[in-house]
Design a protein around this motif. Sequence first.
Motif, mmCIF file in Angstrom:
data_model
loop_
_atom_site.group_PDB
_atom_site.id
_atom_site.type_symbol
_atom_site.label_atom_id
_atom_site.label_comp_id
_atom_site.label_asym_id
_atom_site.label_seq_id
_atom_site.Cartn_x
_atom_site.Cartn_y
_atom_site.Cartn_z
ATOM 1 N N GLU A 60 6.903 -1.511 2.104
ATOM 2 C CA GLU A 60 7.612 -2.615 1.458
ATOM 3 C C GLU A 60 7.775 -3.849 2.332
ATOM 4 O OE1 GLU A 60 8.286 -2.637 -1.575
ATOM 5 O OE2 GLU A 60 8.517 -0.581 -2.271
ATOM 6 N N THR A 71 7.922 6.910 -3.523
ATOM 7 C CA THR A 71 7.432 6.872 -4.900
ATOM 8 C C THR A 71 7.443 8.259 -5.529
ATOM 9 O OG1 THR A 71 5.145 7.050 -4.104
ATOM 10 C CG2 THR A 71 6.019 4.842 -4.456
ATOM 11 N N ARG A 119 5.835 3.905 -0.356
ATOM 12 C CA ARG A 119 5.238 2.577 -0.499
ATOM 13 C C ARG A 119 5.693 1.709 0.665
ATOM 14 N NH1 ARG A 119 5.939 -2.574 -2.854
ATOM 15 N NH2 ARG A 119 4.115 -3.298 -4.018
ATOM 16 N N GLU A 130 0.829 -1.198 0.000
ATOM 17 C CA GLU A 130 0.000 0.000 0.000
ATOM 18 C C GLU A 130 0.868 1.254 0.000
ATOM 19 O OE1 GLU A 130 -3.962 -1.711 2.309
ATOM 20 O OE2 GLU A 130 -2.587 -0.381 3.366
ATOM 21 N N GLN A 131 0.267 2.378 -0.376
ATOM 22 C CA GLN A 131 0.971 3.656 -0.392
ATOM 23 C C GLN A 131 0.398 4.584 0.675
ATOM 24 O OE1 GLN A 131 3.116 4.830 -4.397
ATOM 25 N NE2 GLN A 131 0.924 5.128 -4.578
ATOM 26 N N ARG A 132 1.260 5.419 1.214
ATOM 27 C CA ARG A 132 0.858 6.402 2.202
ATOM 28 C C ARG A 132 1.474 7.753 1.842
ATOM 29 N NH1 ARG A 132 -2.290 3.143 2.960
ATOM 30 N NH2 ARG A 132 -2.878 2.034 4.887
ATOM 31 N N THR A 133 0.791 8.821 2.237
ATOM 32 C CA THR A 133 1.288 10.173 2.005
ATOM 33 C C THR A 133 1.922 10.711 3.280
ATOM 34 O OG1 THR A 133 -0.386 10.632 0.317
ATOM 35 C CG2 THR A 133 0.662 12.527 1.360
ATOM 36 N N ASP A 178 4.904 10.744 -1.340
ATOM 37 C CA ASP A 178 4.307 9.424 -1.142
ATOM 38 C C ASP A 178 5.375 8.366 -0.913
ATOM 39 O OD1 ASP A 178 1.731 10.435 -1.535
ATOM 40 O OD2 ASP A 178 1.879 10.199 -3.711
#
Length: 358
Positions: free
Chosen positions: A118, A96, A116, A67-70, A114
């Motif tokens: 991992e 990212t 990711r 998932e990605q987070r800001t 952003d």
Amino acid sequence: MRLTRRGWTVVAVVLAAVVLSWRFGPRALNAVVVPLVVALLAGVVTVGRTDRPHVVRRPVAEGFIGEQRTVEVTIEADGTAAATVRDVVGNGLSATTAPRADTTLAGEETISYDVRLEARGEHRIGPLSIAVSDMVGLVERRFEYEETTPVVVYPRVRDLGGGPAVDIRTLASVADRHVDEEFDHLREYHRGDPLRDVHWKTAAKQPDDELVVAEYATDGDAGTVTVAAECLTGNDDEMASAAATVATFLLEQGATVAVTVPDGTRPPGSGNAHHRDILQLLAVAEPGELADRTRRDADVLVRTDGDGTTVVVDDREIPFARLRGRDRADGGRRNNRHRTANDGRRDRETDGQPGVTA
């Protein structure tokens, strides 16, 4: 405070001009030297008077691998200054978008980028640095901020939809047990009954060694299920994934679930908040061995050793790879070295599952 590369270039030009003025006379070079010296001195004064900006880091939400987070950082400055903001992205995360911004600080400003997720674990973002310079870029002053932001990454939660039905039923059966039941009666053992419900004292008195099962008066509510997990090798990611998968499955069945690992525990509970607590515990679980009593009292034991990961229910050992439907054709356990970089990415997490959404 220090000179930038451009600032050192200006110093070199001024020194060269001084040398040339000694040979050819100063008047022809005044138009070049004086503005450069004024700009350099102005930069020193401007940057030297700049107050330290105030930095506020925003929390980063927990999540699953992939998932990605800001990341957001708010910077408050009293004056106006050109600045370069740089942040550090720790291990287990990848940026990212660039964790750097060239901006002009004036009042309050929010910098964002952003990342990711991992790898499982608790990771860190930061420390952050702000390099303030004059408008021409000759002089620079760097401010360091040691504060970091924690980012918790949950273990993978695997989909058990592809596992053998008999294994799924065995695991689901523990969710139907009741901790506050009253004894009702005895009956004959039927194939598929949990071995822990066998009334061994009565069975020992039966002819032909027939088993007898104790029946209890129930109130329709699922009882507490204790999941214990241990890892005897360095493959604690697999142990955490198996324990998270089992706990999530049992919560979906309506059970009240407690989880114990060698370095922590979560008491019985249910619902979204409790599910997140379990995932947080398993996100940072490390290798280790459980106490004998903890292992013995567990309703479900997850064990990772040199042969792989096994889920033990009622003394029945179920390879985790088989339970999730990803076992090899011969039914043996699959070691971590057989996994690919994309393994498990299509497994469901918990979004959309009733009562357990993280």
